[in-house]
Design a protein around this motif. Sequence first.
Motif, short mmCIF file in Angstrom:
data_model
loop_
_atom_site.label_atom_id
_atom_site.label_comp_id
_atom_site.label_asym_id
_atom_site.label_seq_id
_atom_site.Cartn_x
_atom_site.Cartn_y
_atom_site.Cartn_z
N ALA A 29 9.17 -50.30 33.33
CA ALA A 29 9.79 -50.66 34.60
C ALA A 29 10.51 -52.00 34.50
CB ALA A 29 8.73 -50.72 35.70
N THR A 30 10.07 -52.84 33.58
CA THR A 30 10.66 -54.17 33.43
C THR A 30 11.94 -54.14 32.63
OG1 THR A 30 8.45 -55.11 33.51
CG2 THR A 30 10.19 -56.53 32.68
N GLU A 31 11.90 -53.49 31.49
CA GLU A 31 13.07 -53.51 30.62
C GLU A 31 13.04 -52.32 29.66
OE1 GLU A 31 15.18 -56.41 27.37
OE2 GLU A 31 13.86 -57.26 28.87
N LYS A 32 14.02 -51.46 29.75
CA LYS A 32 14.11 -50.29 28.90
C LYS A 32 14.18 -50.70 27.43
CE LYS A 32 16.53 -45.95 28.30
NZ LYS A 32 15.31 -45.24 27.97
N GLY A 33 13.46 -49.98 26.60
CA GLY A 33 13.52 -50.20 25.16
C GLY A 33 12.61 -51.30 24.65
N LEU A 34 11.83 -51.92 25.52
CA LEU A 34 10.97 -53.00 25.07
C LEU A 34 9.76 -52.47 24.31
CD1 LEU A 34 10.46 -56.03 25.00
CD2 LEU A 34 9.16 -55.77 27.09
N VAL A 35 9.26 -51.31 24.69
CA VAL A 35 8.10 -50.76 24.01
C VAL A 35 8.57 -50.04 22.75
CG1 VAL A 35 6.11 -49.25 24.17
CG2 VAL A 35 6.93 -50.42 26.19
N THR A 36 8.29 -50.63 21.62
CA THR A 36 8.61 -50.00 20.33
C THR A 36 7.33 -49.43 19.76
OG1 THR A 36 8.18 -52.00 19.10
CG2 THR A 36 10.45 -51.67 19.90
N GLU A 37 7.45 -48.69 18.68
CA GLU A 37 6.27 -48.14 18.02
C GLU A 37 5.33 -49.27 17.61
OE1 GLU A 37 5.17 -45.68 14.01
OE2 GLU A 37 6.99 -45.13 15.08
N ALA A 38 5.90 -50.33 17.06
CA ALA A 38 5.08 -51.46 16.62
C ALA A 38 4.36 -52.11 17.79
CB ALA A 38 5.96 -52.49 15.90
N GLU A 39 5.06 -52.26 18.92
CA GLU A 39 4.44 -52.86 20.10
C GLU A 39 3.34 -51.96 20.65
OE1 GLU A 39 3.86 -55.88 22.97
OE2 GLU A 39 4.88 -55.89 21.04
N ALA A 40 3.59 -50.67 20.69
CA ALA A 40 2.57 -49.73 21.19
C ALA A 40 1.33 -49.78 20.30
CB ALA A 40 3.13 -48.32 21.24
N ASN A 41 1.54 -49.83 18.99
CA ASN A 41 0.42 -49.91 18.07
C ASN A 41 -0.38 -51.19 18.31
OD1 ASN A 41 -1.06 -48.80 15.83
ND2 ASN A 41 -0.27 -50.51 14.65
N ARG A 42 0.33 -52.28 18.54
CA ARG A 42 -0.31 -53.55 18.82
C ARG A 42 -1.14 -53.47 20.10
NH1 ARG A 42 1.20 -57.35 21.63
NH2 ARG A 42 1.30 -59.55 21.39
N LEU A 43 -0.61 -52.80 21.10
CA LEU A 43 -1.34 -52.64 22.36
C LEU A 43 -2.64 -51.88 22.14
CD1 LEU A 43 1.59 -51.64 24.74
CD2 LEU A 43 0.60 -53.90 24.39
N LEU A 44 -2.57 -50.83 21.34
CA LEU A 44 -3.76 -50.04 21.07
C LEU A 44 -4.78 -50.85 20.27
CD1 LEU A 44 -2.19 -46.57 20.30
CD2 LEU A 44 -3.29 -47.34 22.40
N LEU A 45 -4.31 -51.62 19.32
CA LEU A 45 -5.21 -52.46 18.53
C LEU A 45 -5.89 -53.52 19.40
CD1 LEU A 45 -3.12 -52.96 15.27
CD2 LEU A 45 -5.20 -51.60 15.54
N LEU A 46 -5.21 -53.94 20.44
CA LEU A 46 -5.78 -54.93 21.36
C LEU A 46 -6.69 -54.30 22.41
CD1 LEU A 46 -2.70 -57.26 21.82
CD2 LEU A 46 -4.86 -57.83 20.70
N GLY A 47 -6.85 -52.99 22.36
CA GLY A 47 -7.80 -52.33 23.24
C GLY A 47 -7.22 -51.50 24.36
N ALA A 48 -5.93 -51.34 24.42
CA ALA A 48 -5.34 -50.50 25.47
C ALA A 48 -5.82 -49.06 25.28
CB ALA A 48 -3.82 -50.57 25.40
N GLN A 49 -6.15 -48.41 26.36
CA GLN A 49 -6.68 -47.04 26.32
C GLN A 49 -5.56 -46.02 26.44
OE1 GLN A 49 -10.04 -46.58 25.75
NE2 GLN A 49 -9.89 -48.79 25.43
N LEU A 50 -5.34 -45.27 25.38
CA LEU A 50 -4.21 -44.35 25.29
C LEU A 50 -4.24 -43.22 26.32
CD1 LEU A 50 -1.68 -43.66 23.64
CD2 LEU A 50 -3.13 -42.31 22.14
N GLN A 51 -5.41 -42.64 26.56
CA GLN A 51 -5.47 -41.46 27.44
C GLN A 51 -5.76 -41.79 28.90
OE1 GLN A 51 -8.14 -39.15 24.71
NE2 GLN A 51 -6.69 -37.55 25.28
N ALA A 52 -5.78 -43.04 29.24
CA ALA A 52 -6.06 -43.41 30.62
C ALA A 52 -4.95 -42.91 31.53
CB ALA A 52 -6.18 -44.92 30.72
N LYS A 53 -5.32 -42.64 32.77
CA LYS A 53 -4.36 -42.17 33.76
C LYS A 53 -4.28 -43.17 34.91
CE LYS A 53 -4.84 -37.26 32.82
NZ LYS A 53 -5.01 -35.93 33.42
N ASP A 54 -3.11 -43.24 35.52
CA ASP A 54 -2.96 -44.10 36.68
C ASP A 54 -3.34 -43.34 37.94
OD1 ASP A 54 -0.78 -42.47 37.29
OD2 ASP A 54 0.72 -43.99 36.78
#
Length: 109
Positions: A29-54
């Motif tokens: 919602a903030t900026e298109k294209g900001l989430v790259t594969e590397a960034e997503a991997n970093r998020l998961l390594l930091l504990g983000a829950q992949l299958q969570a739902k809003d």
Amino acid sequence: NFALKTKISEWLKANPQVSATALIERICATEKGLVTEAEANRLLLLGAQLQAKDKKGWTALHWAVYHDEREIISYLLKQNVSLLKEINSEQNTPLHLACEDGREEIIKI
């Protein structure tokens, strides 16, 4: 982009149990294209829950499809292809969203 990535990094450190869904929705919602594969991997390594739902039942994959973020779609599917089966509160899978919008490129991923 650097300032935004720094804010995201700080936010993750302060909220280690954040879901990947909430974070990817926020980033898309903030900026298109900001989430790259590397960034997503970093998020998961930091504990983000992949299958969570809003609140609407959307996963990170729903949001990535909605925002036409092909790199993150590929990454999420490599991590867990069963995300394709997740339904939101309107009974739509991420694939349904792609079909509704006629996004053949996403469907082929």
